[in-house]
Every structure is written in C-alpha cells, then in structure tokens.
Design a protein around this motif. Structure first.
Motif: not given
Length: 272
Positions: A100, A108, A103-105
């Motif tokens: 998680l 964040y 894989s996110t910007n």
C-alpha cells in the motif's frame, strides 16, 4: 552517501533503535527522522524522501528483531503456541501494508508522516497502561494463561493482522500494540511477551523488506551501514535487559517522538 558526521549519527540512531525495539518498541521513531534528514541532504524531494526513509529504516532494523529473538530464545519456547498462531497474519499483513505505501503517491504518505509519528509516540507514552502495569511489575512470576474461545482467538488473529498492515505501512509502535494484545491474551511475563513480539515484528519487517526491494524504495548503502549497528544494539539490549530498567530510554524516545511530530506538523502547515 551522507558525510561522515551524518553516517555516525545514523549508526548511533540504529543502535539505540535496535535496543529500544528489543525492550519495548518505538525504535523507528529514532531512525525514521534521521533518515529523512539524510535523504534530504542527498537531494531527494520531500515526499519521496519520506518513503525512502521508511523503506531504509525497515531494512536497517529488520535483522535486529531476530538477533533479539535469539537472546530471548529460552523465553520464546515457553509460549510457542501463540507464535504459531500469529505468524501467518503477521506475514500477510506485512506484505499488504508495504504494498500500500509503495503503490500510492508519495505525497499521501508524506502528509501522514506527522500523524504517524504523533500516534506512535502517544502509543509509546501510554504503554504502561496498555500493557497493564500490574502484569509488568510481576514479569518474573509465572502466571496462568486462560483458555480462549474460538471467537476470541479469531479476534486476536484479526488484531494481529491489522497491526501487521500498519507495521508494513509505517511500523513505529507495532511493538507496543503487540504487547498490548499479548497482555489481553493473558500473558504477563514481559520477557516471554518480548520474545513473541520480536519474532512477529521480524516477520512483518522481512515481508516489508521484500516489497520495498521489489519497489526499489530502499537506499541500500545506508541500510547496510545501519543494519550492523541495529543488530548489535538489539542483541545487547535483549541480553542485558533483565538487569537494566529501560525507563530513561523510553522517556527519551517519547520526548523525541512528540518533538519531531510537532516539527513535522509545523513544516506541513507552514509550507507554501
């Protein structure tokens, strides 16, 4: 690589963090900020620096969990059944949490940093209440462990799974959460609880290392340098932890954690 003075500081932070993790948890509160400063000095953009610091800190501290577990090996065998029950959710949750965060910007995760440090510091400060002070005071006395229903066992497994997701995502404070859960199970010997906690933390961190490696979110030269210091600190703290009260280190970590969270909040809210 950072300059020599920063390398010394990173190794010192890793050694103390390895020891703190062996005794209670919260070592990431020392390595993570030190690594963010190092990543900034190397020219990484703010949010990416936070993600790289997170991955590098995890790699640096992961082996220390197992060196601590080796020092606790006699205590570990006494509660082997709980370890077998909780290893599975620790592995799966660790993978999911790390996937998680990678894989996110990065923005964040960067925005969550002050909140994560503050929350972990608060958990660390409240540890005596969360782990039942009376149980800690009777750490050397054998205590009966009650039988548990299937529903309660499932709740324990689910809680460990959620802790592992958080551990894969950030990690600071997972030791405190696990000690709290183990005390609710009915365990009261802190040496045995620390033995289980260190192995479970090691499983979570190892899964995180695999995902961070796959996603290329680790500064390997710095991680390798810090790893040896963390292993030494973790082993020595676990080996001599019975003779030394960790209260002074605990409060140092608490002060550092709240100070850093305030600083990161200030930076976030004053950034243009």
């Amino acid at each position: 690589m950072p300059d020599i003075s920063q390398c010394i500081w990173l190794c010192l932070a890793a050694a103390v963090a390895g020891g703190v993790n062996a005794l209670a948890g919260g070592g990431t509160l020392l390595t993570f900020p030190a690594l963010i400063a190092a990543m900034r000095a190397l020219g990484y953009e703010e949010d990416l620096a936070a993600v790289l610091a997170n991955g590098t800190s995890t790699v640096a501290l992961a082996p220390a969990s197992f060196s601590s577990a080796w020092a606790y090996r006699q205590d570990l065998m006494k509660e082997w059944k709980w370890l077998k029950l909780l290893i599975g959710p620790s592995i799966v949750g660790g993978v999911l949490g790390t996937w998680l965060v990678t894989s996110t910007n990065p923005k964040y995760f960067g925005a969550l940093v002050p909140w994560l440090i503050f929350g972990a510091s608060l958990l660390f400060a409240l540890q005596p209440l969360l782990t039942k002070k009376k149980a800690i005071e009777k750490a050397d006395l054998p205590q009966p462990v009650p039988e548990h229903s299937l529903g309660k066992l499932m709740a324990i497994v689910l809680f460990q799974f959620m802790v592992a997701i958080y551990g894969g995502y950030f990690g600071a404070g997972i030791g405190i959460l696990m000690l709290s859960a183990l005390s609710l199970i009915g365990l009261s010997n802190m040496h045995e609880m620390n033995a289980i906690k260190t192995v479970l933390a090691g499983c979570i961190n190892c899964m995180s290392v695999l995902v961070f490696t796959y996603k290329q979110k680790i500064h390997w030269p710095i991680a390798a340098m810090m790893m040896a210091s963390a292993i030494a600190g973790g082993y020595l703290a676990a080996a001599f932890g019975r003779k030394v009260k960790p209260i002074y280190i605990r409060w140092l970590v608490i002060v550092i954690g709240f100070t850093l969270s305030a600083w990161y909040f200030y930076q976030r809210f004053t950034a243009k």
